[in-house]
Design a protein around this motif. Structure first.
Motif, PDB file in Angstrom:
ATOM      1  N   THR A   9       0.841  -1.192   0.000  1.00 55.17           N
ATOM      2  CA  THR A   9       0.000   0.000   0.000  1.00 55.17           C
ATOM      3  C   THR A   9       0.878   1.244   0.000  1.00 55.17           C
ATOM      4  O   THR A   9       2.087   1.173   0.257  1.00 55.17           O
ATOM      5  CB  THR A   9      -0.904   0.044   1.252  1.00 55.17           C
ATOM      6  OG1 THR A   9      -0.072   0.180   2.412  1.00 55.17           O
ATOM      7  CG2 THR A   9      -1.788  -1.189   1.366  1.00 55.17           C
ATOM      8  N   TYR A  10       0.260   2.386  -0.259  1.00 52.90           N
ATOM      9  CA  TYR A  10       0.967   3.666  -0.181  1.00 52.90           C
ATOM     10  C   TYR A  10       1.658   3.784   1.173  1.00 52.90           C
ATOM     11  O   TYR A  10       2.837   4.138   1.246  1.00 52.90           O
ATOM     12  CB  TYR A  10      -0.038   4.810  -0.400  1.00 52.90           C
ATOM     13  CG  TYR A  10       0.536   6.175  -0.142  1.00 52.90           C
ATOM     14  CD1 TYR A  10       1.301   6.817  -1.109  1.00 52.90           C
ATOM     15  CD2 TYR A  10       0.312   6.826   1.068  1.00 52.90           C
ATOM     16  CE1 TYR A  10       1.834   8.079  -0.876  1.00 52.90           C
ATOM     17  CE2 TYR A  10       0.843   8.090   1.296  1.00 52.90           C
ATOM     18  CZ  TYR A  10       1.602   8.712   0.335  1.00 52.90           C
ATOM     19  OH  TYR A  10       2.130   9.946   0.572  1.00 52.90           O
ATOM     20  N   CYS A  11       0.942   3.459   2.235  1.00 50.52           N
ATOM     21  CA  CYS A  11       1.506   3.608   3.575  1.00 50.52           C
ATOM     22  C   CYS A  11       2.667   2.648   3.811  1.00 50.52           C
ATOM     23  O   CYS A  11       3.667   3.024   4.426  1.00 50.52           O
ATOM     24  CB  CYS A  11       0.420   3.420   4.628  1.00 50.52           C
ATOM     25  SG  CYS A  11      -0.608   4.889   4.857  1.00 50.52           S
TER      26      CYS A  11
ATOM     27  N   ASP B 171       3.640  12.196   6.646  1.00 52.36           N
ATOM     28  CA  ASP B 171       2.884  11.124   5.989  1.00 52.36           C
ATOM     29  C   ASP B 171       3.106   9.790   6.693  1.00 52.36           C
ATOM     30  O   ASP B 171       2.179   8.998   6.858  1.00 52.36           O
ATOM     31  CB  ASP B 171       3.276  11.004   4.514  1.00 52.36           C
ATOM     32  CG  ASP B 171       2.657  12.076   3.644  1.00 52.36           C
ATOM     33  OD1 ASP B 171       1.887  12.916   4.165  1.00 52.36           O
ATOM     34  OD2 ASP B 171       2.946  12.085   2.430  1.00 52.36           O
ATOM     35  N   SER B 172       4.322   9.544   7.104  1.00 54.75           N
ATOM     36  CA  SER B 172       4.633   8.305   7.811  1.00 54.75           C
ATOM     37  C   SER B 172       3.862   8.227   9.132  1.00 54.75           C
ATOM     38  O   SER B 172       3.278   7.194   9.466  1.00 54.75           O
ATOM     39  CB  SER B 172       6.134   8.211   8.055  1.00 54.75           C
ATOM     40  OG  SER B 172       6.476   6.987   8.642  1.00 54.75           O
TER      41      SER B 172
ATOM     42  N   CYS C 277       0.296   7.410   8.505  1.00 51.79           N
ATOM     43  CA  CYS C 277       0.145   5.999   8.137  1.00 51.79           C
ATOM     44  C   CYS C 277       0.157   5.105   9.374  1.00 51.79           C
ATOM     45  O   CYS C 277      -0.616   4.152   9.458  1.00 51.79           O
ATOM     46  CB  CYS C 277       1.236   5.581   7.157  1.00 51.79           C
ATOM     47  SG  CYS C 277       0.968   6.220   5.488  1.00 51.79           S
TER      48      CYS C 277
ATOM     49  N   GLU D 291      -3.548   3.626   9.286  1.00 51.10           N
ATOM     50  CA  GLU D 291      -3.588   2.381   8.520  1.00 51.10           C
ATOM     51  C   GLU D 291      -2.783   1.248   9.153  1.00 51.10           C
ATOM     52  O   GLU D 291      -3.303   0.152   9.327  1.00 51.10           O
ATOM     53  CB  GLU D 291      -3.077   2.595   7.091  1.00 51.10           C
ATOM     54  CG  GLU D 291      -3.110   1.320   6.254  1.00 51.10           C
ATOM     55  CD  GLU D 291      -2.553   1.473   4.860  1.00 51.10           C
ATOM     56  OE1 GLU D 291      -1.864   0.538   4.425  1.00 51.10           O
ATOM     57  OE2 GLU D 291      -2.786   2.509   4.210  1.00 51.10           O
TER      58      GLU D 291
END
Length: 110
Positions: A28-30, A59-60, A63, A67
């Motif tokens: 996934t993106y994450c 962003d990390s 995530c 997620e």
């Protein structure tokens, strides 16, 4: 951010010991962002970089929160860090540091 994901796939997520995505398919993106964050964080420390992109950190963190969760997020982060170590073992530290600096200039720097 799209460029970083392409580079990450080429640099560490397509190896034989690649991260097995939780969904069993593509990362996934994450998973990609957090593994690259691990890779670049380790590179920053080991290679002496003093610049690091705040967007990647943010962003990390998102995530981890939304997620991946703390436990799995740490596994993914450690995967990225271990990929740095693997590249150093295979290519040498000097080469790896120069390569990462060249390939990720918008995320890390001297």
């Amino acid at each position: 951010m799209k460029r970083i994901l392409i580079l990450a796939m080429a640099f560490c997520l397509t190896q034989a010991n690649a991260l097995t995505p939780k969904n069993g398919e593509e990362p996934t993106y994450c998973e990609q962002i957090v593994s690259v964050h691990g890779l670049l964080s380790k590179a920053q420390f080991e290679c002496g970089y003093n610049k690091y992109n705040d967007e990647l950190i943010s962003d990390s963190a998102k995530c981890f929160q939304h997620e991946l969760g703390e436990k799995y997020g740490k596994e993914v982060l450690m995967f990225g860090m271990k990929e740095f170590d693997r590249h150093v073992k295979e290519d040498g530290k000097e080469f790896t540091c120069k390569y990462i600096l060249k390939e990720f200039p918008e995320y890390i720097g001297k």
